[in-house]
Design a protein around this motif. Sequence first.
Motif, mmCIF file in Angstrom:
data_model
loop_
_atom_site.group_PDB
_atom_site.id
_atom_site.type_symbol
_atom_site.label_atom_id
_atom_site.label_comp_id
_atom_site.label_asym_id
_atom_site.label_seq_id
_atom_site.Cartn_x
_atom_site.Cartn_y
_atom_site.Cartn_z
ATOM 1 N N ASP B 286 0.828 -1.202 0.000
ATOM 2 C CA ASP B 286 0.000 0.000 0.000
ATOM 3 C C ASP B 286 0.859 1.247 0.000
ATOM 4 O O ASP B 286 2.055 1.196 0.202
ATOM 5 N N ALA B 352 6.299 -7.605 -0.793
ATOM 6 C CA ALA B 352 5.366 -6.660 -0.174
ATOM 7 C C ALA B 352 5.734 -6.437 1.283
ATOM 8 O O ALA B 352 6.076 -7.362 1.989
ATOM 9 N N ILE B 354 4.389 -4.441 4.844
ATOM 10 C CA ILE B 354 3.184 -3.830 5.403
ATOM 11 C C ILE B 354 3.528 -2.404 5.791
ATOM 12 O O ILE B 354 4.647 -2.112 6.190
ATOM 13 N N THR B 355 2.563 -1.530 5.639
ATOM 14 C CA THR B 355 2.815 -0.164 6.075
ATOM 15 C C THR B 355 2.638 -0.076 7.581
ATOM 16 O O THR B 355 2.226 -1.024 8.220
ATOM 17 N N PHE B 359 -2.056 2.505 10.490
ATOM 18 C CA PHE B 359 -2.414 3.286 9.317
ATOM 19 C C PHE B 359 -3.916 3.175 9.131
ATOM 20 O O PHE B 359 -4.467 2.106 8.929
ATOM 21 N N GLY B 360 -4.573 4.292 9.265
ATOM 22 C CA GLY B 360 -6.031 4.216 9.295
ATOM 23 C C GLY B 360 -6.678 4.538 7.977
ATOM 24 O O GLY B 360 -7.824 4.934 7.942
ATOM 25 N N GLY B 361 -5.958 4.389 6.886
ATOM 26 C CA GLY B 361 -6.579 4.730 5.621
ATOM 27 C C GLY B 361 -6.392 6.204 5.357
ATOM 28 O O GLY B 361 -6.091 6.976 6.256
ATOM 29 N N PRO C 158 1.085 -9.620 3.631
ATOM 30 C CA PRO C 158 2.445 -9.912 4.065
ATOM 31 C C PRO C 158 2.498 -10.175 5.577
ATOM 32 O O PRO C 158 1.689 -9.626 6.326
ATOM 33 N N ARG C 163 -0.123 -10.430 11.417
ATOM 34 C CA ARG C 163 -1.391 -9.746 11.086
ATOM 35 C C ARG C 163 -2.582 -10.379 11.782
ATOM 36 O O ARG C 163 -3.602 -9.732 11.985
ATOM 37 N N LEU C 171 -5.261 -2.036 9.798
ATOM 38 C CA LEU C 171 -4.926 -2.403 8.436
ATOM 39 C C LEU C 171 -5.413 -1.338 7.464
ATOM 40 O O LEU C 171 -6.386 -0.647 7.743
ATOM 41 N N SER C 172 -4.754 -1.245 6.327
ATOM 42 C CA SER C 172 -5.217 -0.303 5.308
ATOM 43 C C SER C 172 -6.429 -0.890 4.594
ATOM 44 O O SER C 172 -6.739 -2.074 4.755
ATOM 45 N N MET C 175 -5.789 -4.023 2.599
ATOM 46 C CA MET C 175 -5.509 -5.178 3.449
ATOM 47 C C MET C 175 -6.788 -5.684 4.104
ATOM 48 O O MET C 175 -6.987 -6.876 4.271
#
Lengths: 323, 376, 340
Positions: B286, B352, B354-355, B359-361, C158, C163, C171-172, C175
Amino acid sequence: MDDNTGPSRRPTLGDRRKERIDALATAGTVVDEPGKSLLRSAWERLRRDPVFLVGAAITLVFVVLAIISPWIAPWDVTANPLIDKVRPQSNPVPGPEPGHLLGADDRGRDLFSRLLVGSRQTLVVGVFATLLGLLGGITLGALAGAIGGFVDTVVMRIVDVMLSFPALLLAFTIASLAREPSQWTLIIAIATTQVPIFARLLRGSMLAQRSSDHVLAARSLGVRPRAIVFRHMLPNAMGPVIVQATLSLATAIIEAAALSFLGLGNPDQRQPEWGQMLGLAQRYISEAPHLAFYPAGCIIVVALGFTLMGESLREALDPKSRR
Amino acid sequence: MTQTSDAPDVLVEVTDLEVYFPIKSGIIFDRTVGHVRAVDGVDLSIRRGETYGLVGESGCGKSTLGKAILNLEPPTAGSVVFDGTDIASLKGEDLRHARKRFQMVFQDPMSSLDPRQTVESLLLEGLRAHGLDTDTDATRARLRELMSDVGLPVAALSKYPHEFSGGQRQRIGIARALSVGPDLIVADEPVSALDVSIQAQVINLLQDLQDKLGLTYLVVAHDLAVVRHISDRIGVMYLGALVEESGGAELYDVPLHPYTRALMSAVPVPDPQVEDTREQILLTGDLPSPANPPSGCRFHTRCPWKQETLCDTERPQLRVVEVSGASDSHRVACHFAEKIASGEIQRHEVEATITTPGFGGPDAGPTAPPEAYIGV
Amino acid sequence: MTQATQHSSRPGAGSSEPLLSVRDLRVTFQRQGEEEFHAVDGVSFDVRPGQTVGLVGESGCGKSVTSLAIMGLLPGRGNRVSGSAIFDGEDLLTLSPSAMRDRRGSEIAMIFQDPLSSLNPVISIGRQVTEVMERHQGLSRKQATPKAADLLERVGIPDPKARLLNYPHQLSGGMRQRALIAMALACNPRLLIADEPTTALDVTIQAQILALLKELVVDTGTALVMITHDLGVVAGLCDEVNVLYGGKVVERGGRHGLFRDPRHPYTVGLLNSIPRLDAARGDKLSPVPGSVADNLPWTAACAFAPRCSNAIDPCTAETPQWEGDQVVGFRCFNPMGGTR
Ligand SMILES: Nc1ncnc2c1ncn2[C@@H]1O[C@H](COP(=O)(O)OP(=O)(O)OP(=O)(O)O)[C@@H](O)[C@H]1O
Ligand SMILES: Nc1ncnc2c1ncn2[C@@H]1O[C@H](COP(=O)(O)OP(=O)(O)OP(=O)(O)O)[C@@H](O)[C@H]1O
Ligand code: SF4
Ligand code: SF4
Ligand SMILES: [Mg+2]
Ligand SMILES: [Mg+2]
């Protein structure tokens, strides 16, 4: 990196009240489905919500009765027609008899009439305390929300401190500061507890409006700041405040009764008031529990009416609480 | 400012624009614990009469850039020179008066119209704010003209916003922007809330108005196809900065930045034949958090062409590159653009990552745990 | 009248028995004080194993209501459902709520548009995935946990083990949607209904999710009903396409056939109003005029008539009937093209 979820400390009373207020504050800005503002679809939901209808019915009956009570009360509330039947030792509280539906109190005054007329003071205290609280709260909240910055910080700190006291304790403290208790000290004391709620609510609601697109649109159009506050922010921010006012009426009524019960209300004992009647009933609680039962029941039912109405309003407005 | 003789007629010149949002935290007194770098050093110029399109993923700072250009979001640093005056440094009444010349059209046609005002009072508001409503008859005529410009019946003036469909509301929003007679209109996702068939109506309307009134547009959108359709020039944004800028057709024919290529290949085309044959560059992961952007090239965490050197250490600047098919107004911010274009560097797999947790979008900003479930 | 064109590629025609067969599905909402409203008005379609069927149309045309009715997820009051939805020999519409609950999540799964509101915010991702397996497959939590990690890995999350412990808000969007797909896949459903699964996501993330869905259909033979308003998504993913307008299927066809030779004026209008990335700038789009607010009632007209450039007299007097079969066809008095 911090990865913990959940609050790290237990929320305090003040925190919980703040959260609840803030949730309501943002609710009014949400647009529900296209073509309808949230307020409008909330209203459509309410019309069919039995909880709301019951609450509204109770409230309506109470208000109507309170207004017309002096005319429909069978007896003058200060007269004591049954004083002859009062026997301090054997029969301190005369029971029901024809013409006196619920009997009389310890001074021979008709209980039914006093209950009926007692609704007036309750309503007056509730309404005036809420109005006064609304006035104070709106002023502070609008100042904080419109000016922001330093004013906002100062106002909100005071408000938050006030919120962290239990309301009744605060009201009690204020009411007992007065040199002699009266209906007005009662109103002021209760209003004071309402001010921070309304202030925080309106301020939150105004802030939500301030960052809304239509206010941004007005700014980008070059509309004067004052017009933005009065034409766009305030009118749209008032919805949640009105909901809260309904809920506040219920708390005001209970607080008024509680303070009167404690003897901080109207010192004129001839004028009936439910809390004060409840206080006087204490003495006879074992011989004549009905004396306490009726005013207590009235207080509960009326407060319930406002609460049901207010809660269903709040729920209808809060997008998170439905689905 | 550069001033060469054959320089195109520039209306807006944005230099080194930055918008940082403080991230606050603290129990009693808020402390700033970091910054969301929503716009992080943007240079661009918009010529008079053109449509400049700005594309990028959600959260890359497009809207913030659009608002900062209009000083609706005060820039942290940088300048925005509009027709000779620096808007970024204007304040108070000066700024308010200047707003007459640049307007905004918003994404959400419902929330951007005050539900309590009729269309007429919405439109009058701008006229009033700039003292343009002196003569009643002229004002009435102006309102009629506005309505016919955006294709609404005059009867609509006395209605409230909720009585209109989404497309009609967007027309009202456009009429409001036009009411004060601006030169520049910043349109933030003007069609993304609308249905496909309505989208096309509004796009056509915007183009017609531009032809008729000689407007200059900055169109912000996440839909590359829409942007390509209406823009003369396109800027591609990634994480607060422009990564590529060029003419619309050229961007499509000769995309130079790896991100542009990936973006282009991800847009679905309503044609099964094309869909079956084209090559897709799937990005992994992302958008990283703008509060904590990657070092060096912002795109290096997802770039399928990333190299061992430079990419994660040095931030590439926008520059003109020598690649066949690319004109000298085509700028790209990639260290290896030439080698990628020539095929010297090949695409490779990307692991990949993960951020940042939490991270809330894009729109959430720094988020707290969901409040709805903390019982009261 | 003209026969519906026989498109060259008849997707999955006769290849196998349909897994889901929806016939004449009708959903009527009755709001107090308002007229009855047919959100879905006689929709029929088939889905075969391993096939991807698209439902496309604009906002409010009844896509979501169709899927919710099939899943038995419509709010209980205020609506009437008729018709049938035969899944594996059983009519889903007449199943008892508890029988339906058993099917949901195990044999039929659904993915929604908004991943955040479909996940429980106070339960970790791992728990939510394992719960499904515990419920439908009778696994213990211990047995389910490694499987959940495998699932997350399979949908491209990932570091899946870590997770599992995360909560949805950590999560985004992309995700989250993956996590939701993992939940839907937990019990190897035979039918997956995806309601605008990528609408809330960015194009680059959308491409990832679509690729994932495509791969799943190919690998597991799951049948997929794809609900979307994006004809581009349909073009890339669906074997068969149903175009909905005002609660009715107005055109159906195979992927290639429908895009090459659209017959219904609404389909044509939609295709013409989309700006295309591979088209030159400057060409005017030709939008469909008006909006759905102009629709006529289907009962005595073609609902699309007020917006239709091809409308002829019968269009405002009679309901156009379906011409064609369960594979290709349209509903129009005066269709476009169709000479090939
Ligand atoms: N007022 C604000 N306070 C704090 N952070 C903000 C604020 N406004 C935007 N941001 C953050 O800045 C970044 C850029 O936001 P912006 O709205 O400009 O993105 P965008 O490209 O327009 O995205 P979208 O396509 O979702 O509209 C995001 O990470 C966002 O969370
Ligand atoms: N619970 C309900 N009560 C009444 N009407 C409803 C209800 N749910 C949906 N509708 C109506 O049914 C119609 C179809 O809705 P549906 O959600 O299926 O549209 P959609 O095609 O999924 O649109 P979108 O693309 O916006 O998701 C709409 O007009 C909607 O207003
Ligand atoms: S500079 Fe490196 S990481 Fe950045 S886009 Fe170019 S190749 Fe990719
Ligand atoms: S039936 Fe008539 S109005 Fe309807 S789509 Fe066909 S031609 Fe147009
Ligand atoms: Mg934006
Ligand atoms: Mg839907």
